[in-house]
Design a protein around this motif. Structure first.
Motif, mmCIF file in Angstrom:
data_model
loop_
_atom_site.group_PDB
_atom_site.id
_atom_site.type_symbol
_atom_site.label_atom_id
_atom_site.label_comp_id
_atom_site.label_asym_id
_atom_site.label_seq_id
_atom_site.Cartn_x
_atom_site.Cartn_y
_atom_site.Cartn_z
ATOM 1 N N GLY A 7 30.430 -8.180 23.883
ATOM 2 C CA GLY A 7 31.411 -8.952 22.841
ATOM 3 C C GLY A 7 32.456 -9.305 23.637
ATOM 4 N N LEU A 8 32.689 -10.807 23.583
ATOM 5 C CA LEU A 8 33.447 -11.552 24.477
ATOM 6 C C LEU A 8 34.385 -12.280 23.550
ATOM 7 N N GLY A 9 34.990 -11.811 22.753
ATOM 8 C CA GLY A 9 35.956 -12.131 21.433
ATOM 9 C C GLY A 9 37.401 -12.279 22.024
ATOM 10 N N ALA A 10 38.237 -12.408 21.188
ATOM 11 C CA ALA A 10 39.601 -12.556 21.751
ATOM 12 C C ALA A 10 40.264 -11.619 22.456
ATOM 13 N N VAL A 11 40.022 -10.355 22.134
ATOM 14 C CA VAL A 11 40.712 -9.303 23.167
ATOM 15 C C VAL A 11 40.244 -9.321 24.401
ATOM 16 N N GLY A 164 53.744 -15.629 10.860
ATOM 17 C CA GLY A 164 54.254 -17.133 10.604
ATOM 18 C C GLY A 164 54.552 -17.301 8.869
ATOM 19 N N ILE A 165 55.052 -18.586 8.582
ATOM 20 C CA ILE A 165 54.946 -18.813 7.200
ATOM 21 C C ILE A 165 54.229 -20.097 6.811
ATOM 22 N N ASP A 166 53.298 -20.160 6.236
ATOM 23 C CA ASP A 166 52.658 -21.463 5.840
ATOM 24 C C ASP A 166 53.166 -22.416 4.949
ATOM 25 N N ALA A 167 52.650 -23.445 4.573
ATOM 26 C CA ALA A 167 53.559 -24.514 3.518
ATOM 27 C C ALA A 167 53.672 -23.802 2.268
ATOM 28 N N PRO A 171 52.717 -15.497 4.345
ATOM 29 C CA PRO A 171 52.909 -15.102 5.783
ATOM 30 C C PRO A 171 51.335 -15.111 6.227
ATOM 31 N N PHE A 172 51.231 -15.460 7.559
ATOM 32 C CA PHE A 172 50.002 -15.428 8.512
ATOM 33 C C PHE A 172 50.141 -14.625 9.561
ATOM 34 N N ALA A 173 49.295 -14.166 10.028
ATOM 35 C CA ALA A 173 49.194 -13.270 11.263
ATOM 36 C C ALA A 173 49.185 -14.117 12.518
ATOM 37 N N LEU A 174 49.913 -13.625 13.767
ATOM 38 C CA LEU A 174 49.849 -14.270 15.073
ATOM 39 C C LEU A 174 49.180 -13.381 15.827
ATOM 40 N N ASN A 175 48.393 -14.096 16.752
ATOM 41 C CA ASN A 175 47.686 -13.320 17.816
ATOM 42 C C ASN A 175 48.591 -12.439 18.772
ATOM 43 N N PHE A 176 48.365 -11.142 18.847
ATOM 44 C CA PHE A 176 49.037 -10.466 19.539
ATOM 45 C C PHE A 176 49.459 -10.645 20.914
ATOM 46 N N ALA A 177 48.569 -11.248 21.730
ATOM 47 C CA ALA A 177 48.763 -11.568 23.360
ATOM 48 C C ALA A 177 49.300 -13.026 23.339
ATOM 49 N N THR A 178 49.178 -13.959 22.474
ATOM 50 C CA THR A 178 49.627 -15.284 22.557
ATOM 51 C C THR A 178 50.495 -15.984 21.834
ATOM 52 N N GLY A 179 50.895 -15.256 20.543
ATOM 53 C CA GLY A 179 51.753 -15.471 19.807
ATOM 54 C C GLY A 179 51.226 -16.759 18.696
ATOM 55 N N GLU A 180 49.939 -17.359 19.163
ATOM 56 C CA GLU A 180 49.350 -18.373 18.261
ATOM 57 C C GLU A 180 48.901 -18.043 17.078
ATOM 58 N N PRO A 181 48.708 -18.732 16.029
ATOM 59 C CA PRO A 181 48.277 -18.397 14.735
ATOM 60 C C PRO A 181 46.848 -17.938 14.855
ATOM 61 N N ASP A 182 46.644 -16.499 14.378
ATOM 62 C CA ASP A 182 45.581 -15.875 14.413
ATOM 63 C C ASP A 182 44.473 -16.289 13.278
ATOM 64 N N GLN A 183 43.468 -17.206 13.603
ATOM 65 C CA GLN A 183 42.600 -17.847 12.711
ATOM 66 C C GLN A 183 41.720 -16.926 11.905
ATOM 67 N N ARG A 184 41.719 -15.523 12.359
ATOM 68 C CA ARG A 184 40.621 -14.574 11.644
ATOM 69 C C ARG A 184 41.227 -14.323 10.062
ATOM 70 N N THR A 185 40.353 -14.121 9.285
ATOM 71 C CA THR A 185 40.561 -13.661 8.136
ATOM 72 C C THR A 185 40.437 -12.130 8.079
#
Length: 353
Positions: A7-11, A164-167, A171-185
């Protein structure tokens, strides 16, 4: 050292590889992932090909439902230490299968159920007079008096993540390492009870055991809701929990855990608070790549600060460290016990499944 990843995913991308690039210069990193490759990772065409290599360590970082099937295959290899990302299993049926496997001491000695919050050991180090030199004092003060499990009044753990907060105002989750929006559902079973409850429990249980506590653990869930604050309905086997409070006891010590993946923009609290019977309070807090340790006594505050990513500290203590003489069986048994309890709480909440 030869290290393999399944597995070579986000973590792996945001935590393991950056940490390894700092900690070791000559690591040979191999990996298998059916859908992606990564720079710096030598890919194999199959899991079987990866397991046939003379690896020193293997990290299983697949989606959680695949952890056990991959581990079962890996145990047939000659790899001396296999690390399994949290949660080590993702269902009660898998929990029973793994517990049966680990009953064999030869198997238990090769498996580490890893949770990177296991590396958050500063409180027990401080109370045992062994605080790591990496912790830099921010205040002056006398030597901290030691304590054991008999001195602990209660403990509170918290993992409140910014979001984060969408339009639409949701709320939507943020990646724990980068702080960017987490695209996973996120879907059940990967809600906060199992997904981040494991972190807080691992940290607190390692603390209490280090202070002389036993392995007893009892918890009940309350205030459980989804990302939008709606209660989880019985029979709902899809919606992930977004928030929950868990209360009970660990090693006979009253315990409260606060879990929230959507605490709000800029809202973050990750750590623990330990209250001693003599009135002292110790806090371990973290944000980004910095951690703080506080000791409160009669209005006086002593503080220390540690730099560096948490995964870097965890990998140094586990993946890259010599295998302990007694193996990792005790830690793995605790992680399995915790995951079994958290899966049971999800069953209580949603109904048998």
């Amino acid at each position: 050292m030869k290290i393999g990843f399944v597995g070579l995913g986000a973590v792996v991308q945001t935590a393991y590889l950056p940490a390894l690039s700092v900690l070791v210069e000559d690591a040979e990193i191999w990996g298998f992932d059916p859908v992606q490759t990564l720079p710096g990772v030598i890919s194999t065409p199959s899991l079987e090909a990866l397991l046939a290599l003379p690896l020193d360590r293997l990290v299983i970082a697949t989606p959680s439902l695949l952890h056990l099937p991959v581990l079962e295959q890996a145990l047939a290899s000659a790899i001396p230490l296999i690390l399994v990302e949290k949660p080590v299993v993702a269902s009660l049926a898998q929990h029973g299968r793994l517990r049966a496997l680990l009953a064999d001491p030869a198997v238990a000695g090769r498996v580490l159920a890893l949770d990177h919050w296991m590396a958050r050991i500063a409180v027990q180090q401080l109370l045992c007079g062994e605080l790591d030199d990496g912790w830099q004092p921010l205040t002056d003060g006398a030597r901290v008096r030691p304590a054991t499990i008999q001195d602990v009044a209660e403990v509170e753990g918290f993992l409140l993540e910014p979001c984060g907060i969408d339009a639409e105002g949701h709320p939507f989750a943020l990646n724990f390492a980068t702080g960017e929006p987490d695209q996973r559902t996120f879907h059940h079973p990967d809600g906060v009870i199992l997904d981040i409850g494991t972190h807080v429990l691992a940290m607190i249980r390692e603390l209490l055991v280090a202070l002389g506590g036993d392995d007893s653990l009892h918890l009940a869930a309350e205030g459980v809701s989804d990302r939008l604050g709606r209660p989880i309905e019985r029979g709902d086997l899809s919606t992930a929990e977004g928030r929950a409070c868990l209360r009970g006891e660990a090693a006979g010590v009253p315990l409260t855990l606060w879990l929230d993946k959507y605490a709000g923009p800029g809202v973050e609290k990750k750590g623990l608070s330990l209250l001693l019977k003599d009135g002292r309070r110790l806090e371990l807090l973290r944000s980004g790549n910095q951690a703080w340790l506080h000791h409160h006594e009669h209005g006086l505050l002593q503080s220390w600060q540690l730099e560096g990513s948490l995964y870097r500290h965890c990998i140094a203590q586990t993946l890259l460290a010599p295998i302990p003489v007694a193996g990792w069986g005790g830690a793995t048994a605790r992680r399995l016990r915790e995951v079994g309890l958290l899966l049971g709480l999800q069953q209580d909440l949603r109904g048998p499944h």
